[in-house]
Design a protein around this motif. Structure first.
Motif, PDB file in Angstrom:
ATOM      1  N   LEU A  66       0.834  -1.205   0.000  1.00 19.51           N
ATOM      2  CA  LEU A  66       0.000   0.000   0.000  1.00 19.51           C
ATOM      3  C   LEU A  66       0.870   1.256   0.000  1.00 19.51           C
ATOM      4  O   LEU A  66       0.572   2.229  -0.689  1.00 19.51           O
ATOM      5  CB  LEU A  66      -0.934  -0.005   1.213  1.00 19.51           C
ATOM      6  CG  LEU A  66      -2.064  -1.036   1.171  1.00 19.51           C
ATOM      7  CD1 LEU A  66      -2.731  -1.162   2.533  1.00 19.51           C
ATOM      8  CD2 LEU A  66      -3.094  -0.676   0.101  1.00 19.51           C
ATOM      9  N   MET A  67       1.952   1.223   0.764  1.00 16.10           N
ATOM     10  CA  MET A  67       2.863   2.366   0.798  1.00 16.10           C
ATOM     11  C   MET A  67       3.492   2.586  -0.575  1.00 16.10           C
ATOM     12  O   MET A  67       3.506   3.705  -1.103  1.00 16.10           O
ATOM     13  CB  MET A  67       3.950   2.136   1.853  1.00 16.10           C
ATOM     14  CG  MET A  67       4.931   3.299   2.019  1.00 16.10           C
ATOM     15  SD  MET A  67       6.337   3.292   0.864  1.00 16.10           S
ATOM     16  CE  MET A  67       7.300   1.925   1.517  1.00 16.10           C
ATOM     17  N   LYS A  68       3.982   1.533  -1.200  1.00 15.49           N
ATOM     18  CA  LYS A  68       4.657   1.677  -2.495  1.00 15.49           C
ATOM     19  C   LYS A  68       3.699   2.115  -3.597  1.00 15.49           C
ATOM     20  O   LYS A  68       4.115   2.742  -4.580  1.00 15.49           O
ATOM     21  CB  LYS A  68       5.337   0.356  -2.874  1.00 15.49           C
ATOM     22  CG  LYS A  68       6.580   0.071  -2.035  1.00 15.49           C
ATOM     23  CD  LYS A  68       7.306  -1.171  -2.510  1.00 15.49           C
ATOM     24  CE  LYS A  68       8.622  -1.337  -1.766  1.00 15.49           C
ATOM     25  NZ  LYS A  68       9.369  -2.544  -2.199  1.00 15.49           N
ATOM     26  N   ALA A  69       2.411   1.802  -3.435  1.00 15.16           N
ATOM     27  CA  ALA A  69       1.431   2.142  -4.462  1.00 15.16           C
ATOM     28  C   ALA A  69       1.230   3.646  -4.604  1.00 15.16           C
ATOM     29  O   ALA A  69       0.831   4.123  -5.671  1.00 15.16           O
ATOM     30  CB  ALA A  69       0.096   1.471  -4.150  1.00 15.16           C
ATOM     31  N   ILE A  70       1.500   4.420  -3.536  1.00 15.12           N
ATOM     32  CA  ILE A  70       1.212   5.855  -3.593  1.00 15.12           C
ATOM     33  C   ILE A  70       2.408   6.746  -3.289  1.00 15.12           C
ATOM     34  O   ILE A  70       2.346   7.954  -3.511  1.00 15.12           O
ATOM     35  CB  ILE A  70       0.071   6.234  -2.611  1.00 15.12           C
ATOM     36  CG1 ILE A  70       0.427   5.827  -1.175  1.00 15.12           C
ATOM     37  CG2 ILE A  70      -1.253   5.632  -3.053  1.00 15.12           C
ATOM     38  CD1 ILE A  70      -0.554   6.351  -0.142  1.00 15.12           C
ATOM     39  N   THR A  71       3.514   6.182  -2.803  1.00 12.17           N
ATOM     40  CA  THR A  71       4.629   7.001  -2.338  1.00 12.17           C
ATOM     41  C   THR A  71       5.636   7.247  -3.453  1.00 12.17           C
ATOM     42  O   THR A  71       6.178   6.294  -4.021  1.00 12.17           O
ATOM     43  CB  THR A  71       5.337   6.327  -1.142  1.00 12.17           C
ATOM     44  OG1 THR A  71       4.367   6.037  -0.138  1.00 12.17           O
ATOM     45  CG2 THR A  71       6.412   7.232  -0.550  1.00 12.17           C
ATOM     46  N   PRO A  72       5.916   8.531  -3.789  1.00 17.88           N
ATOM     47  CA  PRO A  72       6.924   8.828  -4.814  1.00 17.88           C
ATOM     48  C   PRO A  72       8.290   8.258  -4.434  1.00 17.88           C
ATOM     49  O   PRO A  72       8.600   8.084  -3.253  1.00 17.88           O
ATOM     50  CB  PRO A  72       6.955  10.374  -4.830  1.00 17.88           C
ATOM     51  CG  PRO A  72       5.656  10.801  -4.244  1.00 17.88           C
ATOM     52  CD  PRO A  72       5.292   9.753  -3.241  1.00 17.88           C
ATOM     53  N   PHE A 107       7.783  -2.315  11.078  1.00 11.80           N
ATOM     54  CA  PHE A 107       6.851  -2.444   9.948  1.00 11.80           C
ATOM     55  C   PHE A 107       6.445  -1.071   9.419  1.00 11.80           C
ATOM     56  O   PHE A 107       6.554  -0.058  10.100  1.00 11.80           O
ATOM     57  CB  PHE A 107       5.603  -3.217  10.365  1.00 11.80           C
ATOM     58  CG  PHE A 107       5.876  -4.601  10.877  1.00 11.80           C
ATOM     59  CD1 PHE A 107       6.720  -5.468  10.193  1.00 11.80           C
ATOM     60  CD2 PHE A 107       5.287  -5.047  12.054  1.00 11.80           C
ATOM     61  CE1 PHE A 107       6.977  -6.749  10.673  1.00 11.80           C
ATOM     62  CE2 PHE A 107       5.533  -6.319  12.542  1.00 11.80           C
ATOM     63  CZ  PHE A 107       6.381  -7.180  11.849  1.00 11.80           C
ATOM     64  N   VAL A 108       5.893  -1.070   8.193  1.00 13.57           N
ATOM     65  CA  VAL A 108       5.399   0.161   7.571  1.00 13.57           C
ATOM     66  C   VAL A 108       4.005   0.483   8.098  1.00 13.57           C
ATOM     67  O   VAL A 108       3.147  -0.406   8.201  1.00 13.57           O
ATOM     68  CB  VAL A 108       5.338  -0.008   6.036  1.00 13.57           C
ATOM     69  CG1 VAL A 108       4.696   1.221   5.385  1.00 13.57           C
ATOM     70  CG2 VAL A 108       6.724  -0.250   5.455  1.00 13.57           C
TER      71      VAL A 108
END
Length: 387
Positions: A66-72, A107-108
């Protein structure tokens, strides 16, 4: 998932939680925040209360995806190096989000704050009418204060948009991150984002530079350190209208917080500077409505009159509350008076009023004298779901 799909859809596909489905639910339900953390389903804050979404309990792979999906990429690099990063992004045409990514127990985790695309009017958010007059001034410091999540950003954005629509000004905003996007209207609006990989490295640096950019209005997203506070006061003194925010409660507490940020040998000078440059302090809280879904702001509002200017200069801030009480003709009000007013109209509950007041015992007494009772603060657990 397109923003047109129903928010009643289960925001999962198989075992994978998809970020766009979660954001779509947030926008449709008008939730203020989304919490992503290992060991719990995605959780939204709706009308001030936490509610689990009807999805799987998240594991470390889920929160990382989820983090990688939106984080530049630049923010992912900052997260790896520093254990946290903040940024903003747009979700189609529906809204913008302010995101804080951080590590917890290795964890993230993430918290996403919904920033509506639609700017509101003074009347829609219930700002004191005199605010419109004060922001016509060519110079001075207008502070908006309150705890995190109290709507300071929305209030400031409303004021900036009012100037933008009605006056020919150059507006420079300094934000971390940029939340509401402003387009040029009658004014020019230049928005600078603070961060090591953004437009400018610090608030203080941005303010120093802003004075050379021919601004009429400057917005300081957060007066978080001595250097920034000092620069904001200087900008107000040198002929600019400055909007700033602080995480303080009440007008008197805000003035004390600013003065206490300075070394003792500078405090007398700062009192003099504030007494001449400060225009107003608007302190606010955000309350759950009881008459219909949604929230309403409660305000304390202080206008710096000659009498209050003298109290600031003479270090008599303990008398400011009394001056606000007697300053109703200038549009002033204490927070608890405004809370009582909206409680009396049936807009908020007694519990909500007392929980958010500055002097809860006084309001409890007032309820009893009016023949009412203050029910017990019953715990409302966070296990209710939104599907």
């Amino acid at each position: 998932m397109s923003s047109g799909e129903s928010s009643s859809s289960n925001p999962t596909t198989g075992s994978t939680v998809q970020i766009d489905r979660l954001l779509d639910v947030m926008v449709k339900q008008d939730a203020s925040d989304l919490h992503i953390t290992v060991g719990r389903p995605p959780t939204v804050r709706l009308n001030g209360r936490l509610r689990n979404l009807q999805t799987k309990i998240l594991d470390p792979d889920d929160t990382m995806a989820l983090m990688k999906a939106i984080t530049p990429e630049k923010n992912q690099a900052e997260f790896q190096e520093q254990g946290g990063t903040d940024f903003g992004f747009s979700f189609s045409e529906a809204a913008r989000f302010r995101v804080s990514v951080f590590r917890q127990k290795t964890f993230v985790a993430m918290v996403l704050r919904l920033i509506p695309n639609r700017l509101l009017s003074f009347e829609q958010i219930g700002l004191p009418p005199i605010s419109k007059e004060l922001i016509k001034r060519p110079r001075g410091l207008f502070l908006v204060t309150g705890p995190t999540g109290s709507g300071k950003t929305t209030t400031i954005a409303t004021m900036v948009d009012h100037v933008n629509q009605n006056f020919e000004k150059h507006i420079v905003t300094v934000e971390d991150p940029i939340e509401y996007y402003h387009v040029h209207k009658r004014s020019i609006v230049n928005q600078r984002e603070v961060g090591s990989l953004s437009d400018v490295p610090s608030f203080a640096e941005a303010l120093r530079r802003a004075l050379r950019q021919n601004p009429d209005v400057i917005l300081v997203g957060e007066m978080r350190d001595l250097e920034t506070i000092e620069a904001a006061i200087k900008a107000a003194e040198t002929g600019h209208l400055v909007f700033g925010t602080l995480h303080t409660t009440g007008a008197a507490g805000t003035i004390n917080r600013i003065i206490d940020a300075f070394p003792v040998n500078q405090q007398e000078q700062v009192r003099v500077q504030l007494s001449t440059s400060l225009l107003a302090v608007l302190s606010q809280v955000l309350l759950a409505r009881s008459d219909k879904p949604g929230r309403i702001a409660g305000y304390e509002f202080m206008v710096v009159t000659p009498a209050i200017s003298n109290l600031i200069r003479e270090s008599k801030t303990f008398r400011i509350d009394s001056a606000i009480q007697t300053g109703k003709k200038f549009g002033m009000q204490l927070l608890d008076e405004h809370l009582w007013s909206i409680f009396s109209k049936g807009i908020i509950t007694a519990e909500e009023m007392v929980e958010n007041s500055r002097n809860p015992d006084d309001l409890k007494d007032r309820i009893r004298k009016a023949g009412g009772t203050v029910p017990g603060m019953e715990f409302d657990g966070p296990s209710e779901t939104i599907s």
